[in-house]
Scaffold this motif. Structure first.
Motif, PDB file in Angstrom:
ATOM      1  N   MET A   1       0.831  -1.116   0.032  1.00 33.21           N
ATOM      2  CA  MET A   1       0.003  -0.047   0.122  1.00 33.21           C
ATOM      3  C   MET A   1       0.677   1.178  -0.008  1.00 33.21           C
ATOM      4  O   MET A   1       1.796   1.527   0.670  1.00 33.21           O
ATOM      5  N   GLY A   2       0.526   2.215  -1.170  1.00 33.59           N
ATOM      6  CA  GLY A   2       1.399   3.344  -1.006  1.00 33.59           C
ATOM      7  C   GLY A   2       1.302   4.402   0.002  1.00 33.59           C
ATOM      8  O   GLY A   2       0.069   4.116   0.837  1.00 33.59           O
ATOM      9  N   PHE A   3       1.977   5.388   0.104  1.00 33.79           N
ATOM     10  CA  PHE A   3       1.549   6.453   1.123  1.00 33.79           C
ATOM     11  C   PHE A   3       0.378   7.062   1.156  1.00 33.79           C
ATOM     12  O   PHE A   3      -0.381   7.631   2.060  1.00 33.79           O
ATOM     13  N   GLU A   4      -0.134   7.281  -0.242  1.00 38.88           N
ATOM     14  CA  GLU A   4      -1.421   7.874  -0.526  1.00 38.88           C
ATOM     15  C   GLU A   4      -2.806   7.007   0.136  1.00 38.88           C
ATOM     16  O   GLU A   4      -3.496   7.712   0.816  1.00 38.88           O
ATOM     17  N   ARG A   5      -2.711   5.636  -0.250  1.00 33.66           N
ATOM     18  CA  ARG A   5      -3.776   4.927   0.609  1.00 33.66           C
ATOM     19  C   ARG A   5      -3.563   4.924   1.803  1.00 33.66           C
ATOM     20  O   ARG A   5      -4.399   5.046   2.605  1.00 33.66           O
ATOM     21  N   GLU A   6      -2.587   4.712   2.513  1.00 35.82           N
ATOM     22  CA  GLU A   6      -2.444   4.677   4.197  1.00 35.82           C
ATOM     23  C   GLU A   6      -2.588   6.242   4.606  1.00 35.82           C
ATOM     24  O   GLU A   6      -3.296   6.247   5.686  1.00 35.82           O
ATOM     25  N   SER A   7      -2.228   7.280   4.051  1.00 30.66           N
ATOM     26  CA  SER A   7      -2.587   8.603   4.296  1.00 30.66           C
ATOM     27  C   SER A   7      -4.331   8.827   4.396  1.00 30.66           C
ATOM     28  O   SER A   7      -4.741   9.255   5.277  1.00 30.66           O
ATOM     29  N   PHE A   8      -4.734   8.314   3.367  1.00 30.95           N
ATOM     30  CA  PHE A   8      -6.238   8.405   3.286  1.00 30.95           C
ATOM     31  C   PHE A   8      -6.869   7.629   4.534  1.00 30.95           C
ATOM     32  O   PHE A   8      -7.811   8.373   4.928  1.00 30.95           O
ATOM     33  N   ASP A   9      -6.530   6.497   4.487  1.00 29.68           N
ATOM     34  CA  ASP A   9      -6.952   5.583   5.655  1.00 29.68           C
ATOM     35  C   ASP A   9      -6.923   6.259   7.161  1.00 29.68           C
ATOM     36  O   ASP A   9      -7.704   6.524   8.057  1.00 29.68           O
ATOM     37  N   LYS A  10      -5.546   6.911   7.421  1.00 35.94           N
ATOM     38  CA  LYS A  10      -5.406   7.410   8.471  1.00 35.94           C
ATOM     39  C   LYS A  10      -6.369   8.984   8.594  1.00 35.94           C
ATOM     40  O   LYS A  10      -6.931   9.093   9.653  1.00 35.94           O
ATOM     41  N   LEU A  11      -6.339   9.559   7.429  1.00 37.14           N
ATOM     42  CA  LEU A  11      -7.336  10.819   7.631  1.00 37.14           C
ATOM     43  C   LEU A  11      -8.724  10.344   7.677  1.00 37.14           C
ATOM     44  O   LEU A  11      -9.241  11.104   8.752  1.00 37.14           O
ATOM     45  N   LYS A  13      -9.877   7.895   9.657  1.00 38.15           N
ATOM     46  CA  LYS A  13      -9.779   7.438  10.945  1.00 38.15           C
ATOM     47  C   LYS A  13     -10.079   8.956  11.931  1.00 38.15           C
ATOM     48  O   LYS A  13     -10.740   8.990  12.568  1.00 38.15           O
ATOM     49  N   VAL A  14      -9.112   9.560  11.438  1.00 36.48           N
ATOM     50  CA  VAL A  14      -8.883  11.127  12.042  1.00 36.48           C
ATOM     51  C   VAL A  14     -10.396  11.804  12.233  1.00 36.48           C
ATOM     52  O   VAL A  14     -11.012  12.307  13.094  1.00 36.48           O
ATOM     53  N   VAL A  15     -10.862  12.026  10.845  1.00 41.18           N
ATOM     54  CA  VAL A  15     -11.987  12.808  10.454  1.00 41.18           C
ATOM     55  C   VAL A  15     -13.149  12.218  11.026  1.00 41.18           C
ATOM     56  O   VAL A  15     -14.100  12.860  11.503  1.00 41.18           O
ATOM     57  N   TRP A  16     -13.497  10.861  10.832  1.00 42.07           N
ATOM     58  CA  TRP A  16     -14.607  10.170  11.093  1.00 42.07           C
ATOM     59  C   TRP A  16     -14.683   9.335  12.167  1.00 42.07           C
ATOM     60  O   TRP A  16     -15.526   9.209  12.909  1.00 42.07           O
ATOM     61  N   GLY A  17     -13.396   8.728  12.653  1.00 38.21           N
ATOM     62  CA  GLY A  17     -13.539   8.057  13.826  1.00 38.21           C
ATOM     63  C   GLY A  17     -13.324   8.574  15.155  1.00 38.21           C
ATOM     64  O   GLY A  17     -13.526   8.096  16.059  1.00 38.21           O
ATOM     65  N   LYS A  18     -12.826   9.662  15.019  1.00 37.64           N
ATOM     66  CA  LYS A  18     -12.496  10.366  16.353  1.00 37.64           C
ATOM     67  C   LYS A  18     -13.268  11.890  16.282  1.00 37.64           C
ATOM     68  O   LYS A  18     -12.563  12.751  16.271  1.00 37.64           O
TER      69      LYS A  18
END
Length: 164
Positions: A1-11, A13-18
Motif C-alpha cells: 500500500m502506497g503512502f497515498e492510501r495509507e494517508s487516506f485511511d489515517k485521515l 480515521k481521524v476525521v470520521w473515527g475520532k
C-alpha cells in the motif's frame, strides 16, 4: 500500500473515527439555525428558497427554521416591493449579534488549538489545508482526474481569490 492510501485511511480515521466535541458542534451547526445565521451574515438577505438550496433541505424545513428564528427575534422577513410574491429574509440587530458571537466562539476555540500547535506548525497546517482544498475542488470521485492544465488553473484561481 502506497503512502497515498495509507494517508487516506489515517485521515478517514481521524476525521470520521475520532469526532471531537468541536467537530460534533460544527456538524450540528451546519444543519440548522446557526447555518442560516452564518449564511445571512456572509451573503446578506436571501429568499427562503435560496436558503433551502444552500442548506440542502426542503422548503418545509426552511419554513420551520425561519419561524423559530423569527420567534427568537433573530431574523425578519420583508416582502419585495417590486414583486410581492418574493420574501427576503435578513438578520435583525439581535441576529447580527448572535452571528458575531458564534464567529467569535469558533475563532477562540480554533485559536486555542493553534496556540497549542505553535506558529510554525499552524502556518504549515493552514498552507497544506489550502492546497488540499484546492485539489478537492477539482477532483470528483468517480470522474476522470484533472489534467495538469486544470490543476494549474485551479491554483491560479485560488491565488486570485486569496484575501491575504
Amino acid at each position: 500500500m502506497g503512502f497515498e492510501r495509507e494517508s487516506f485511511d489515517k485521515l478517514m480515521k481521524v476525521v470520521w473515527g475520532k469526532k471531537s466535541q468541536m467537530q460534533q458542534a460544527m456538524s450540528r451547526d451546519s444543519k440548522g439555525e446557526p447555518f442560516i445565521i452564518r449564511e445571512l451574515e456572509f451573503k446578506g438577505a436571501q429568499t427562503p428558497s435560496q436558503l433551502a438550496t444552500a442548506l440542502k433541505v426542503t422548503p418545509g424545513r426552511i419554513s420551520t427554521l425561519l419561524a423559530a428564528l423569527e420567534k427568537k427575534g433573530l431574523i425578519e422577513r420583508e416582502v419585495d416591493p417590486n414583486d410581492r410574491r418574493i420574501v427576503h429574509v435578513n438578520l435583525t440587530e439581535q441576529g447580527r449579534a448572535k452571528a458575531k458571537q458564534q464567529r467569535e466562539d469558533m475563532r477562540d476555540a480554533v485559536c486555542w488549538v493553534f496556540s497549542q500547535m505553535g506558529e510554525r506548525r499552524t502556518r504549515e497546517f493552514v498552507d497544506l489545508t489550502e492546497e488540499f482544498a484546492t485539489y478537492v475542488t477539482i477532483c470528483i470521485p468517480g470522474q476522470p482526474r484533472p489534467t495538469a492544465e486544470e490543476v494549474k488553473q485551479a491554483f491560479a484561481k485560488a491565488e486570485s481569490e486569496d484575501p491575504a
